[in-house]
Design an enzyme around this catalytic site. Structure first.
Site, PDB file in Angstrom:
ATOM      1  CB  SER A  56      53.879 -55.856 -55.102  1.00 23.58           C
ATOM      2  OG  SER A  56      54.166 -54.879 -54.152  1.00 23.58           O
ATOM      3  CE  LYS A  75      59.934 -51.690 -46.621  1.00 25.93           C
ATOM      4  NZ  LYS A  75      59.525 -50.354 -47.032  1.00 25.93           N
ATOM      5  CG  ASP A  90      61.047 -48.043 -49.841  1.00 29.17           C
ATOM      6  OD1 ASP A  90      60.284 -48.390 -50.764  1.00 29.17           O
ATOM      7  OD2 ASP A  90      61.046 -48.595 -48.721  1.00 29.17           O
ATOM      8  CB  ALA A 124      61.100 -41.358 -36.717  1.00 27.98           C
TER       9      ALA A 124
HETATM   10  P1  NAP Z   1      57.395 -48.423 -39.660  1.00 33.21           P
HETATM   11  O1  NAP Z   1      58.847 -48.573 -39.804  1.00 33.21           O
HETATM   12  O2  NAP Z   1      56.656 -49.375 -38.795  1.00 33.21           O
HETATM   13  O3  NAP Z   1      57.097 -46.930 -39.136  1.00 33.21           O
HETATM   14  C1  NAP Z   1      55.820 -46.529 -38.774  1.00 33.21           C
HETATM   15  C2  NAP Z   1      55.811 -45.037 -38.450  1.00 33.21           C
HETATM   16  O4  NAP Z   1      54.443 -44.656 -38.257  1.00 33.21           O
HETATM   17  C3  NAP Z   1      56.565 -44.682 -37.172  1.00 33.21           C
HETATM   18  O5  NAP Z   1      57.097 -43.406 -37.302  1.00 33.21           O
HETATM   19  C4  NAP Z   1      55.432 -44.692 -36.133  1.00 33.21           C
HETATM   20  O6  NAP Z   1      55.675 -43.868 -35.017  1.00 33.21           O
HETATM   21  C5  NAP Z   1      54.315 -44.081 -36.934  1.00 33.21           C
HETATM   22  N1  NAP Z   1      53.005 -44.408 -36.394  1.00 33.21           N
HETATM   23  C6  NAP Z   1      52.406 -45.624 -36.417  1.00 33.21           C
HETATM   24  N2  NAP Z   1      51.202 -45.538 -35.833  1.00 33.21           N
HETATM   25  C7  NAP Z   1      51.042 -44.251 -35.443  1.00 33.21           C
HETATM   26  C8  NAP Z   1      49.996 -43.536 -34.777  1.00 33.21           C
HETATM   27  N3  NAP Z   1      48.875 -44.149 -34.422  1.00 33.21           N
HETATM   28  N4  NAP Z   1      50.162 -42.222 -34.567  1.00 33.21           N
HETATM   29  C9  NAP Z   1      51.300 -41.587 -34.954  1.00 33.21           C
HETATM   30  N5  NAP Z   1      52.333 -42.208 -35.562  1.00 33.21           N
HETATM   31  C10 NAP Z   1      52.199 -43.538 -35.817  1.00 33.21           C
HETATM   32  O7  NAP Z   1      56.647 -48.504 -41.077  1.00 33.21           O
HETATM   33  P2  NAP Z   1      57.223 -48.113 -42.530  1.00 33.21           P
HETATM   34  O8  NAP Z   1      57.786 -49.312 -43.187  1.00 33.21           O
HETATM   35  O9  NAP Z   1      58.084 -46.912 -42.407  1.00 33.21           O
HETATM   36  O10 NAP Z   1      55.854 -47.773 -43.306  1.00 33.21           O
HETATM   37  C11 NAP Z   1      55.082 -46.653 -42.945  1.00 33.21           C
HETATM   38  C12 NAP Z   1      53.966 -46.469 -43.956  1.00 33.21           C
HETATM   39  O11 NAP Z   1      54.512 -46.173 -45.232  1.00 33.21           O
HETATM   40  C13 NAP Z   1      53.102 -47.718 -44.166  1.00 33.21           C
HETATM   41  O12 NAP Z   1      51.768 -47.299 -44.343  1.00 33.21           O
HETATM   42  C14 NAP Z   1      53.618 -48.297 -45.467  1.00 33.21           C
HETATM   43  O13 NAP Z   1      52.636 -49.030 -46.167  1.00 33.21           O
HETATM   44  C15 NAP Z   1      53.966 -47.035 -46.224  1.00 33.21           C
HETATM   45  N6  NAP Z   1      55.005 -47.241 -47.241  1.00 33.21           N
HETATM   46  C16 NAP Z   1      54.707 -46.852 -48.505  1.00 33.21           C
HETATM   47  C17 NAP Z   1      55.639 -46.999 -49.494  1.00 33.21           C
HETATM   48  C18 NAP Z   1      55.303 -46.591 -50.896  1.00 33.21           C
HETATM   49  O14 NAP Z   1      56.001 -47.009 -51.805  1.00 33.21           O
HETATM   50  N7  NAP Z   1      54.290 -45.778 -51.098  1.00 33.21           N
HETATM   51  C19 NAP Z   1      56.896 -47.554 -49.216  1.00 33.21           C
HETATM   52  C20 NAP Z   1      57.176 -47.925 -47.899  1.00 33.21           C
HETATM   53  C21 NAP Z   1      56.223 -47.756 -46.915  1.00 33.21           C
HETATM   54  P3  NAP Z   1      56.463 -44.446 -33.728  1.00 33.21           P
HETATM   55  O15 NAP Z   1      57.911 -44.358 -34.061  1.00 33.21           O
HETATM   56  O16 NAP Z   1      56.041 -43.524 -32.645  1.00 33.21           O
HETATM   57  O17 NAP Z   1      55.993 -45.847 -33.516  1.00 33.21           O
END
Ligand code: NAP
Length: 497
Positions: free
Chosen positions: A242, A291, A327, A351
């Site tokens: 960022s 978050k 987001d 999720a």
């Molecule tokens: P989060 O709340 O921690 O959620 C992580 C998700 O990934 C959960 O659904 C989790 O499943 C799943 N997961 C993690 N490791 C896994 C694995 N080895 N196999 C299968 N599923 C797995 O994280 P978040 O904040 O939503 O962020 C998720 C991703 O989105 C990150 O990479 C983040 O950098 C990216 N992101 C990007 C933007 C953008 O603007 N482009 C914005 C926000 C986030 P479980 O529920 O089973 O643990």
């Protein structure tokens, strides 16, 4: 520019030739270098004279290993070198407050100014203790008192900011990764100097940032008491991209703002937010893992963030902290720039927090959505909240065939696990749209597989940039378009290939 503040580049070379080359390079950034004599092989007054002849202004420093020096130098040699520096009219000498040579050297400092230093490589003592240390040093009447401590938490930086607000003849900041913001904000709180490495492998203390980052990314020479501080609050905020989005736009729009990494662990969040209010920081982005955890500490949460159940943006209205979420808007803009959603079937993988924002955006569209997640119960629960379908990971191949758009909202494929994909390549075929919200790297394994299969792809930085645009507008009130922010991002972000 702040006339009472300078960035100093330490010269940490082993030989005269290398040091002279580094001094010449450093001069393109600043007129003040620190000659770290404890890094040289066989340094003597003659070599020091040669070095000083190449410097516009220099701090001459010669530390013992206990004081953070590199090579052991006897007290006698230290005295000889620092006396030579005074005789050669170096701008400053820097000497540790408990050095045996201090009483003999201080009275000799007339044209040369004395910096008397306290370093603590273990921790940051309390404000009271630091004030006592300051008084002890200042009673000897040096021109500058330097207090440098190790930050074991970002919250230690605020102790140093308090100290700086208290006295004017101070150089103070924290070492270590947790101390980064104190090096960047040194001029805001009145430190007379901050130090920056010539390159990232030519630094003299832990956590020192290189001069390119300090000048080009953080624009430290322009920071002053009025600079508005914004940053990203995250456990590993130092990896966030960022800063490459917001800082160049602040420069372009001539806004006196700076965007920083706020490296905050879960156990430090409450205290950090107290400091955030107390020091009147202007706003923040919020990332993993805060978050949701941040919500109870805020005074107000807007409707979108409340409905999503997560905050990714904080605004500070005179001490009242308001949580928002950009987001959803970011994801929906990224999707709609690339495809028409009407009547499509969308498979959402994940999720987590980001999934919630995307489902909230999709609920008002003419689409059919299925949610699949490693932890199935979470997929079922989340899909239920939005009256969407949920699926079983075991049926992934079939689900991929049956859907037009696939969105990965899991963290699978994110650095360093760049060869992982949340799905296999099978089922990916021309005509499908594949969006990955992972943006580090941009070319995730999923995106690479989808491109090979002839799918239309949407990489993660699209959502990142669109959501950051909304944040920028919230913090500054200035409109910005995708290309304005995106061009800086693509030009400056140092992606691994
Ligand atoms: P989060 O709340 O921690 O959620 C992580 C998700 O990934 C959960 O659904 C989790 O499943 C799943 N997961 C993690 N490791 C896994 C694995 N080895 N196999 C299968 N599923 C797995 O994280 P978040 O904040 O939503 O962020 C998720 C991703 O989105 C990150 O990479 C983040 O950098 C990216 N992101 C990007 C933007 C953008 O603007 N482009 C914005 C926000 C986030 P479980 O529920 O089973 O643990």
């Amino acid at each position: 520019m702040n006339p009472d503040f300078t960035i100093c580049i330490p010269i940490v070379a082993a030989t005269l030739e290398e040091a002279i080359r580094d001094i010449e390079k450093a001069r393109t950034y600043t007129d003040l270098v620190e000659l770290r004599l404890d890094h040289f092989d066989n340094i003597n007054p003659g070599k020091l004279q040669t070095l000083l002849a190449h410097c516009k202004r220099a701090i001459v420093t010669c530390r013992s290993p206990q004081q953070g020096g590199k090579i052991a130098i006897s007290d006698e040699k230290q005295f000889q070198l620092l006396t030579a520096a005074i005789d050669l009219k170096a701008a400053y000498i820097d000497i540790e407050y408990n050095s045996k040579n201090l009483p003999a050297l201080l009275p000799r400092c007339k044209k040369t100014r004395a910096i008397v230093s306290y370093h603590n490589f273990e921790q940051t003592p309390s404000l009271n203790e630091l004030q006592t240390i300051y008084k002890t040093i200042d009673s000897q009447r040096p021109q500058l008192v330097k207090i440098v401590t190790r930050a074991n938490s970002i919250n230690d930086c605020f102790t140093i900011f308090e100290l700086l607000r208290w006295k004017k003849n101070l150089v103070a900041f924290c070492m270590g990764l947790n101390g980064e913001i104190s090096r960047i904000l040194a001029p805001k709180y009145g430190s007379r100097l901050t130090f920056a490495g010539l390159t990232d492998d030519k630094t003299s203390a832990p956590g020192q940032i290189d001069i390119h980052q300090m000048q080009t990314v953080y624009r430290v020479p322009k920071i002053n008491a009025d600079t508005k501080c914004i940053g990203v609050i995250g456990e590993y905020a130092e990896h966030s991209r960022s800063k490459y989005l917001h800082n160049p736009l602040f420069e372009l729009h001539k806004l006196n703002y700076v965007f920083l990494p706020f490296r905050v662990a879960a156990s430090e969040l409450a205290e950090f937010l107290q400091n955030f209010r107390k020091f009147d920081f202007w706003g923040a982005a919020v990332t993993i893992p805060h978050k949701i955890a941040i919500m109870p500490y805020l005074d107000d949460i807007d409707e979108t963030a409340h409905s999503i159940g997560a905050v990714n943006t904080v605004l500070n209205f005179n001490g009242q902290l308001m949580g928002c979420n950009t987001d959803r808007t970011g994801a929906m803009h990224a999707l709609k720039q690339h495809c028409n959603l009407d009547g499509t079937r969308i498979l959402v993988l994940g999720a987590g927090g980001a999934t919630r924002a995307i489902l909230y955006g999709l609920k008002n569209e003419d689409v059919r959505v299925t949610v699949v997640n490693r932890t199935e119960a979470k997929a079922r629960e989340l899909a239920g909240e939005y009256a969407f379908d949920w699926g079983n990971s075991a049926d992934l191949a079939r689900l991929i065939r049956e859907h037009d758009i696939i969105i990965n909202t899991t963290s699978v494929g994110m650095h360093p696990f760049v060869d992982d994909s949340p799905i296999g390549a099978s089922g990916l075929e021309p005509g499908k749209v594949v969006m990955d919200i992972v943006y580090n790297p941009m070319q995730t394994r999923l995106i690479r597989d989808a491109e090979t299969a002839g799918c239309h792809t949407i990489t993660g930085e699209n959502m990142l940039i669109y959501q950051a645009i909304q944040q920028y507008i919230l913090w500054t009130g200035r409109e910005v378009d995708f290309h304005e922010m995106g061009d800086f991002f693509y030009a400056q972000a140092k992606y691994s290939p």
